[in-house]
Design a protein around this motif. Structure first.
Motif, PDB file in Angstrom:
ATOM      1  N   VAL A 140      81.139  92.671  14.680  1.00  0.00           N
ATOM      2  CA  VAL A 140      80.746  91.262  14.700  1.00  0.00           C
ATOM      3  C   VAL A 140      80.140  90.901  16.047  1.00  0.00           C
ATOM      4  N   ARG A 141      80.804  91.288  17.114  1.00  0.00           N
ATOM      5  CA  ARG A 141      80.316  90.982  18.456  1.00  0.00           C
ATOM      6  C   ARG A 141      78.963  91.639  18.711  1.00  0.00           C
ATOM      7  N   LYS A 161      72.780  91.218  18.957  1.00  0.00           N
ATOM      8  CA  LYS A 161      71.502  91.824  18.598  1.00  0.00           C
ATOM      9  C   LYS A 161      70.697  90.986  17.614  1.00  0.00           C
ATOM     10  N   ALA A 162      71.377  90.349  16.669  1.00  0.00           N
ATOM     11  CA  ALA A 162      70.675  89.641  15.601  1.00  0.00           C
ATOM     12  C   ALA A 162      70.379  88.207  16.003  1.00  0.00           C
ATOM     13  N   ARG A 163      69.237  87.722  15.576  1.00  0.00           N
ATOM     14  CA  ARG A 163      68.867  86.336  15.802  1.00  0.00           C
ATOM     15  C   ARG A 163      68.589  85.683  14.452  1.00  0.00           C
ATOM     16  N   GLY A 164      68.934  84.426  14.356  1.00  0.00           N
ATOM     17  CA  GLY A 164      68.648  83.687  13.133  1.00  0.00           C
ATOM     18  C   GLY A 164      69.674  83.871  12.032  1.00  0.00           C
ATOM     19  N   MET A 165      70.744  84.626  12.282  1.00  0.00           N
ATOM     20  CA  MET A 165      71.799  84.825  11.282  1.00  0.00           C
ATOM     21  C   MET A 165      72.924  83.821  11.533  1.00  0.00           C
ATOM     22  N   THR A 166      73.437  83.249  10.458  1.00  0.00           N
ATOM     23  CA  THR A 166      74.573  82.345  10.587  1.00  0.00           C
ATOM     24  C   THR A 166      75.848  83.150  10.830  1.00  0.00           C
ATOM     25  N   THR A 167      76.904  82.468  11.224  1.00  0.00           N
ATOM     26  CA  THR A 167      78.189  83.142  11.442  1.00  0.00           C
ATOM     27  C   THR A 167      78.674  83.818  10.169  1.00  0.00           C
ATOM     28  N   GLN A 168      78.532  83.154   9.049  1.00  0.00           N
ATOM     29  CA  GLN A 168      78.950  83.742   7.773  1.00  0.00           C
ATOM     30  C   GLN A 168      78.172  85.008   7.468  1.00  0.00           C
ATOM     31  N   GLN A 169      76.869  84.999   7.724  1.00  0.00           N
ATOM     32  CA  GLN A 169      76.047  86.189   7.478  1.00  0.00           C
ATOM     33  C   GLN A 169      76.415  87.326   8.428  1.00  0.00           C
ATOM     34  N   VAL A 170      76.731  86.984   9.668  1.00  0.00           N
ATOM     35  CA  VAL A 170      77.136  88.011  10.632  1.00  0.00           C
ATOM     36  C   VAL A 170      78.437  88.684  10.198  1.00  0.00           C
ATOM     37  N   LEU A 171      79.403  87.901   9.748  1.00  0.00           N
ATOM     38  CA  LEU A 171      80.676  88.469   9.297  1.00  0.00           C
ATOM     39  C   LEU A 171      80.482  89.322   8.058  1.00  0.00           C
ATOM     40  N   PRO A 177      87.731  85.446   7.943  1.00  0.00           N
ATOM     41  CA  PRO A 177      87.568  84.009   7.669  1.00  0.00           C
ATOM     42  C   PRO A 177      88.194  83.110   8.726  1.00  0.00           C
ATOM     43  N   ILE A 178      89.333  83.526   9.285  1.00  0.00           N
ATOM     44  CA  ILE A 178      89.968  82.715  10.327  1.00  0.00           C
ATOM     45  C   ILE A 178      89.050  82.605  11.540  1.00  0.00           C
ATOM     46  N   VAL A 179      88.415  83.717  11.911  1.00  0.00           N
ATOM     47  CA  VAL A 179      87.461  83.692  13.018  1.00  0.00           C
ATOM     48  C   VAL A 179      86.327  82.722  12.715  1.00  0.00           C
ATOM     49  N   MET A 180      85.833  82.756  11.486  1.00  0.00           N
ATOM     50  CA  MET A 180      84.740  81.857  11.098  1.00  0.00           C
ATOM     51  C   MET A 180      85.175  80.398  11.180  1.00  0.00           C
ATOM     52  N   TRP A 181      86.366  80.095  10.695  1.00  0.00           N
ATOM     53  CA  TRP A 181      86.849  78.712  10.692  1.00  0.00           C
ATOM     54  C   TRP A 181      87.204  78.216  12.094  1.00  0.00           C
ATOM     55  N   LEU A 182      87.487  79.136  13.000  1.00  0.00           N
ATOM     56  CA  LEU A 182      87.768  78.740  14.385  1.00  0.00           C
ATOM     57  C   LEU A 182      86.500  78.441  15.176  1.00  0.00           C
ATOM     58  N   GLY A 183      85.352  78.687  14.573  1.00  0.00           N
ATOM     59  CA  GLY A 183      84.094  78.282  15.191  1.00  0.00           C
ATOM     60  C   GLY A 183      83.440  79.314  16.073  1.00  0.00           C
ATOM     61  N   VAL A 184      83.587  80.600  15.779  1.00  0.00           N
ATOM     62  CA  VAL A 184      82.910  81.611  16.577  1.00  0.00           C
ATOM     63  C   VAL A 184      81.404  81.497  16.346  1.00  0.00           C
ATOM     64  N   SER A 185      80.636  81.738  17.397  1.00  0.00           N
ATOM     65  CA  SER A 185      79.185  81.605  17.295  1.00  0.00           C
ATOM     66  C   SER A 185      78.498  82.567  18.255  1.00  0.00           C
ATOM     67  N   ARG A 186      77.192  82.702  18.088  1.00  0.00           N
ATOM     68  CA  ARG A 186      76.415  83.625  18.913  1.00  0.00           C
ATOM     69  C   ARG A 186      76.417  83.208  20.378  1.00  0.00           C
ATOM     70  N   GLU A 187      76.446  81.907  20.643  1.00  0.00           N
ATOM     71  CA  GLU A 187      76.392  81.410  22.015  1.00  0.00           C
ATOM     72  C   GLU A 187      77.566  81.882  22.863  1.00  0.00           C
ATOM     73  N   GLN A 188      78.670  82.253  22.218  1.00  0.00           N
ATOM     74  CA  GLN A 188      79.847  82.704  22.962  1.00  0.00           C
ATOM     75  C   GLN A 188      79.704  84.132  23.475  1.00  0.00           C
ATOM     76  N   PHE A 189      78.677  84.865  22.991  1.00  0.00           N
ATOM     77  CA  PHE A 189      78.511  86.268  23.377  1.00  0.00           C
ATOM     78  C   PHE A 189      77.191  86.536  24.086  1.00  0.00           C
ATOM     79  N   VAL A 190      76.242  85.632  23.968  1.00  0.00           N
ATOM     80  CA  VAL A 190      74.947  85.817  24.607  1.00  0.00           C
ATOM     81  C   VAL A 190      74.833  84.839  25.767  1.00  0.00           C
ATOM     82  N   LYS A 191      74.610  85.363  26.958  1.00  0.00           N
ATOM     83  CA  LYS A 191      74.492  84.508  28.127  1.00  0.00           C
ATOM     84  C   LYS A 191      73.155  83.771  28.088  1.00  0.00           C
TER      85      LYS A 191
END
Length: 321
Positions: free
Chosen positions: A218-219, A224-234, A291-305
């Motif tokens: 996931v991380r 690496k991916a752009r334009g994918m939602t959190t659900q699509q990444v998971l 799903p818990i990770v998704m509901w807690l609000g994980v996003s790409r911004e937390q891993f890409v500076k």
């Protein structure tokens, strides 16, 4: 190496809510059975007498159990030990004094009664052991301490390894697996022994390992991916790890099932706990932790500076203008 390749990602997260409702119901039911029925602790935790005998030919376990029941014993365990000629007889601690002298007398008297009921000669007797209440209490405390230390170790590892959302989800899925497998042991009153405790420690390690594999993917996908939602990444991360999951857990499960079917009575519940634990590890890592990770609000911004802000006073080579 991959046995299975999926052209499109499987939409696991689309059904996340339904699967988590099932998990919550199973979790609550497991707690209910643990609270109402309790665990069937073995002699290591409750105390009692252990007698080992050896026959010249394969022992008739069924006949021995019938003979003990006819002699008035209601709670006992008779099982093969190492071979079909070796038999282990275990009786729970009942109304025995705790001092060594009386315990030895009770042990000798009980072993003589067992030998008489089963028509066993002194030459067939291999050993007689007595586990008192104090010893069994120490084993129970040490077992609980082992579980606590493993849990703390996992928490520390996850705190350094992942962002807090991933660690929290991994811990919840770990607790989910342990409680549900304990619920099976409480509902069916399977014996909970030291070997089963060892299986539970292994289940905790398996659960964290599977979650870490998926979360690493996931991380990596977020970065690496752009334009994918959190659900699509998971969905992508889970789909791309399915082949690895089936290879590793499938090979492990084959070994565990061989122990379950051919390892004898002594290893039955150890293998049974591992069998259930491996199955729930796969399920919880994909359909509980993610799903818990998704509901807690994980996003790409937390891993890409974010890119450094442009300074108009500096030229392209970094020199001041």
């Amino acid at each position: 190496m991959e046995f299975f390749r999926f052209k499109n990602d499987i939409p696991f997260m689309r059904h996340a809510l339904a699967f988590n409702i099932i998990s919550v119901v199973a979790f609550v039911a497991a707690i209910f059975f643990i609270a109402t029925r309790g665990l069937n602790f073995s002699m290591e935790f409750t105390g009692g007498t252990l007698i080992e005998v050896r026959y010249e030919q394969a022992a008739d376990i069924g006949a021995m159990r019938t003979a003990l029941a006819s002699a008035g014993y209601t709670e006992f365990v008779v099982q093969h030990f190492g071979s079909t000629e070796d038999v282990l007889i275990r009786l729970p601690l009942k109304d025995m004094a705790e001092d060594d002298a009386v315990s030895d007398q009770n042990m000798a008297r009980q072993s003589e009664a067992i030998m008489s009921a089963l028509n066993i000669s002194q030459e067939q007797l291999r050993r007689v052991e007595f586990v008192g209440g104090q010893v069994s209490q120490e084993l129970a405390e040490q077992g609980a301490l082992a579980l606590l230390m493993v849990t703390i170790g996992i928490l520390v590892y996850l705190a350094f390894r992942f962002e807090w959302r991933f660690g929290f989800a991994a811990i919840l899925s770990n607790i989910h697996d342990l409680v549900i497998v304990l619920g099976f042991f409480a509902f069916f009153q399977w014996e909970f022994s030291l070997s089963v405790l060892a299986a539970f420690l292994a289940i905790m390690g398996y659960s964290v390992n599977e979650a870490v594999i998926i979360f690493d993917r996931v991380r990596e996908t977020f970065r690496k991916a752009r334009g994918m939602t959190t659900q699509q990444v998971l969905d992508h991360a889970i789909t791309r790890t399915i082949s690895r999951t089936m290879i590793t857990h499938g090979s492990t499960q084959m070994v565990v099932l061989s122990i379950l079917f051919f390892g004898g009575e002594a290893l039955r519940y150890f293998a049974l706990a591992l069998t259930l634990g491996i199955c729930f590890n796969i399920y919880s890592s994909m359909l509980v932790a993610s799903p818990i990770v998704m509901w807690l609000g994980v996003s790409r911004e937390q891993f890409v500076k974010p890119p450094a802000p442009h300074d108009p006073t500096r030229s392209a080579d970094g020199a001041c203008v």
